[in-house]
Design an enzyme around this catalytic site. Structure first.
Site, PDB file in Angstrom:
ATOM      1  CD  GLU A 157      -2.456   1.837   0.359  1.00 21.54           C
ATOM      2  OE1 GLU A 157      -3.347   1.148  -0.126  1.00 21.54           O
ATOM      3  OE2 GLU A 157      -2.175   2.992  -0.069  1.00 21.54           O
TER       4      GLU A 157
ATOM      5  N   GLY B  70      -7.373   2.506   2.450  1.00 17.81           N
ATOM      6  CA  GLY B  70      -7.751   3.056   1.143  1.00 17.81           C
ATOM      7  C   GLY B  70      -8.581   4.320   1.244  1.00 17.81           C
TER       8      GLY B  70
ATOM      9  CB  CYS C  30     -13.375   2.829   2.097  1.00 19.05           C
ATOM     10  SG  CYS C  30     -14.664   2.408   3.246  1.00 19.05           S
TER      11      CYS C  30
ATOM     12  CD  GLU D  89     -26.205  16.114 -12.477  1.00 16.81           C
ATOM     13  OE1 GLU D  89     -25.513  15.837 -11.481  1.00 16.81           O
ATOM     14  OE2 GLU D  89     -25.988  15.656 -13.615  1.00 16.81           O
TER      15      GLU D  89
ATOM     16  N   GLY E  25     -17.346  12.757 -10.323  1.00 16.53           N
ATOM     17  CA  GLY E  25     -17.192  11.325 -10.599  1.00 16.53           C
ATOM     18  C   GLY E  25     -15.786  10.817 -10.336  1.00 16.53           C
ATOM     19  NE  ARG E  26     -13.349   7.729  -6.016  1.00 17.77           N
ATOM     20  CZ  ARG E  26     -12.333   8.424  -5.535  1.00 17.77           C
ATOM     21  NH1 ARG E  26     -12.442   9.732  -5.339  1.00 17.77           N
ATOM     22  NH2 ARG E  26     -11.184   7.833  -5.244  1.00 17.77           N
TER      23      ARG E  26
ATOM     24  CB  ALA F 145     -16.639   0.498   0.721  1.00 17.75           C
TER      25      ALA F 145
ATOM     26  CG  HIS G 116     -45.257  -1.793  17.081  1.00 18.17           C
ATOM     27  ND1 HIS G 116     -45.549  -0.960  16.027  1.00 18.17           N
ATOM     28  CD2 HIS G 116     -45.824  -1.237  18.188  1.00 18.17           C
ATOM     29  CE1 HIS G 116     -46.275   0.066  16.466  1.00 18.17           C
ATOM     30  NE2 HIS G 116     -46.456  -0.083  17.778  1.00 18.17           N
TER      31      HIS G 116
END
Ligand code: FAD
Length: 483
Positions: A34, A40, A42, A199, A265-266, A313, A437
């Protein structure tokens, strides 16, 4: 540290670290490489830090609700510094726990940037070379931004930078009305910033079922301004402020802000891995894999965001488990399972299965049943009854095919529906299961009852589509008893 492994994993996000842990459980010798911190996007700058901050903002929301209903509090005083500190504590704790888990599982973890130099060979930017029978690419994704003039200006941020802000901006323009854009819009609006969302498409949350996205847009319209169907032309500075210039219906417009957030975006990330040199096939900018997560090169697998598709994820982690099992010889296919998705806005959105628009495109005959949270006791007790549960069933087989939810904490309701869809269950199976309930989960059962003659606490709101256009709809009745 050994030099030969059964499995080398490149990238320590929720895909890679889960693959490493599962591989170790299955008796494989595992290397995890890594280049930043394990966890990461996430853990370090995605799911977890955003949810820590959004949870504080929910707190502000609840305290204002309480104040309206008799608990007189002072207007909340917000310390962004304290919120950021708590967010970082949560992230650090999770990363620390993960490091301990990896150590306990005897996974060798190296902090380096890796490259696949040759079959079974991983070279690191530290100069080391390791060999592994199987290599797993789990290098994730990176933010993508369109080429807009001015995106390099100070104050124009990506999501990583937005999570490090030191002051609450008075005004924010968010370019992109997708999932991440809406979560940040909810965050900044909750902190008191004046938020404008721009947008390009004709509606926000394009991947969400239209009924739900429309209702969500109405619910949040008082807290943020949204402009759809626009094209951003440029960003300039105007004194202390930034100015976003855009076009809407052939008219030039602009909006000022202290901060502009790019949430456009990614894209899968595999820079510097050497995939092109090795001839590993790329399709639509993502690493191409088969149902066993194998790339076009023998012994090399890929998982998570780097293979495109649903960049989530829990999908990456599911792939992580499957790939380790495949490397250990278990032969697991992926690809057909229903994938739940959640948006942690206020109110939340969650869904699993196709949207109604997608079902119509596929020509599937289906029925929908909609139940309003305004007839759910727990939602009323919470003071959060603006929400809906919409279920879709295949009208030929009676199996549930999709669920679309809007309301408080609906991210906690969607797993029951993912299980039902995965196991081919019907509305009768849900309705035949006792739900506790008072809970929000009763609204799932009530929506299921809609297909079976009607919910208990509202009139039925069932519509059908016969699989051919134009849409044929039968509305039984649409009045909820508490509406
Ligand atoms: P990543 O998490 O991107 O991890 C890849 C890792 O590989 C990185 O740590 C990177 O440093 C490392 N790496 C890359 N190249 C190399 C190399 N050559 N050598 C060594 N290491 C390398 N998803 C959800 O499901 N729920 C959410 O609520 C959610 N919220 C999000 C919020 C934001 C702001 C963002 C940006 C994303 C969010 N996501 C969410 C998406 C989620 O973060 C990703 O789907 C997930 O992290 C993908 O996991 P991964 O393991 O495929 O990749």
């Amino acid at each position: 540290m050994r030099k030969n492994y059964d499995m080398a994993v490149i990238g320590g996000g929720p895909g890679g670290y889960v693959a490493a842990l599962r591989g170790s459980q299955l008796g494989l010798n595992v290397l995890l490489v890594e280049k930043e911190r394990v966890g990461g996007v996430c853990l370090n700058r995605g799911c977890i830090p955003t949810k820590a901050l959004l949870s504080d903002v929910e707190g502000i929301h609840w305290s204002r609700r309480a104040a309206r209903e008799g608990i007189i509090l002072q207007e909340p005083e917000i310390s962004l510094a304290a919120m950021m500190k708590r967010k970082q504590t949560v992230v650090d704790k999770l990363v620390d726990n993960l490091e301990k888990l990896l150590a306990a599982a005897k996974v060798d973890v190296l902090r380096a940037a890796a490259r696949i130099a040759a079959p079974e060979t991983v070279s690191l930017d530290t100069g080391e070379t390791c060999h592994a029978g199987s290599i797993v690419i789990a290098t994730g994704s990176t933010a993508w931004a369109p080429p807009i003039s001015g995106i390099g200006l100070p104050g124009v941020l990506n999501t990583r930078q937005a999570l490090e802000l030191e002051r609450i901006p008075e005004s924010v323009v968010i370019i992109g009305g997708g999932v991440i854009g809406q979560e940040f819009a909810s965050l900044f609006a909750g902190l008191g910033s004046k938020v404008t969302v721009l947008e390009v498409l004709d509606r926000i949350l394009n991947e969400v079922d239209k009924d739900i996205a429309k209702r969500y847009a109405t619910l949040v319209s008082a807290r943020m301004r949204t402009e759809t169907g626009i094209r951003v032309d440029s960003i300039t500075t105007d004194g202390e402020k930034l100015k976003v210039h855009y076009e809407k219906r052939a008219q030039e417009k602009s909006v000022e802000a202290d901060v502009v957030l790019l949430a456009t975006g990614r894209r899968p990330y595999f820079d510097g891995l050497g995939l092109e040199e090795l001839g590993i096939e790329i399709q639509s900018r993502a690493v191409l894999v088969d149902r066993r997560l194998r790339t076009s090169m023998s012994g090399v697998y890929a998982i998570g965001d780097v293979i495109g598709g649903k960049m989530l994820a829990h999908v990456a982690s599911y792939h992580g488990e499957m790939v380790a099992e495949n490397i250990a010889g278990h032969g697991r296919d992926v690809g057909d399972e229903p994938v739940p998705a959640c948006i942690f806005t206020t109110p939340q959105i969650a869904w699993v299965g196709p949207t109604e628009e997608q079902a119509q495109e596929s020509g599937l005959p289906y029925r929908t049943s909609m139940f309003s949270l305004s007839a759910n006791g727990k939602a009323l007790a919470l003071g959060e009854s603006r929400g809906w549960v919409k279920l879709m069933e295949d009208s030929t087989t009676g199996r549930l095919i999709a669920a679309h939810l809007l309301g408080p904490q609906v991210s906690e309701l969607v797993s029951e529906l993912a299980l039902a869809i995965q196991k081919g269950l019907s509305a009768a199976d849900i309705a035949g299961t006792i739900h506790p309930h008072p809970t929000l989960s009763e609204s799932v059962r009530e929506a299921a009852l809609g297909f079976l003659g009607g919910p208990v606490h509202a009139a039925a709101n069932v519509k059908s589509f016969n699989g051919s256009s134009p849409v044929s709809r039968r509305v039984a009745t649409s009045k909820s008893i508490t509406d």
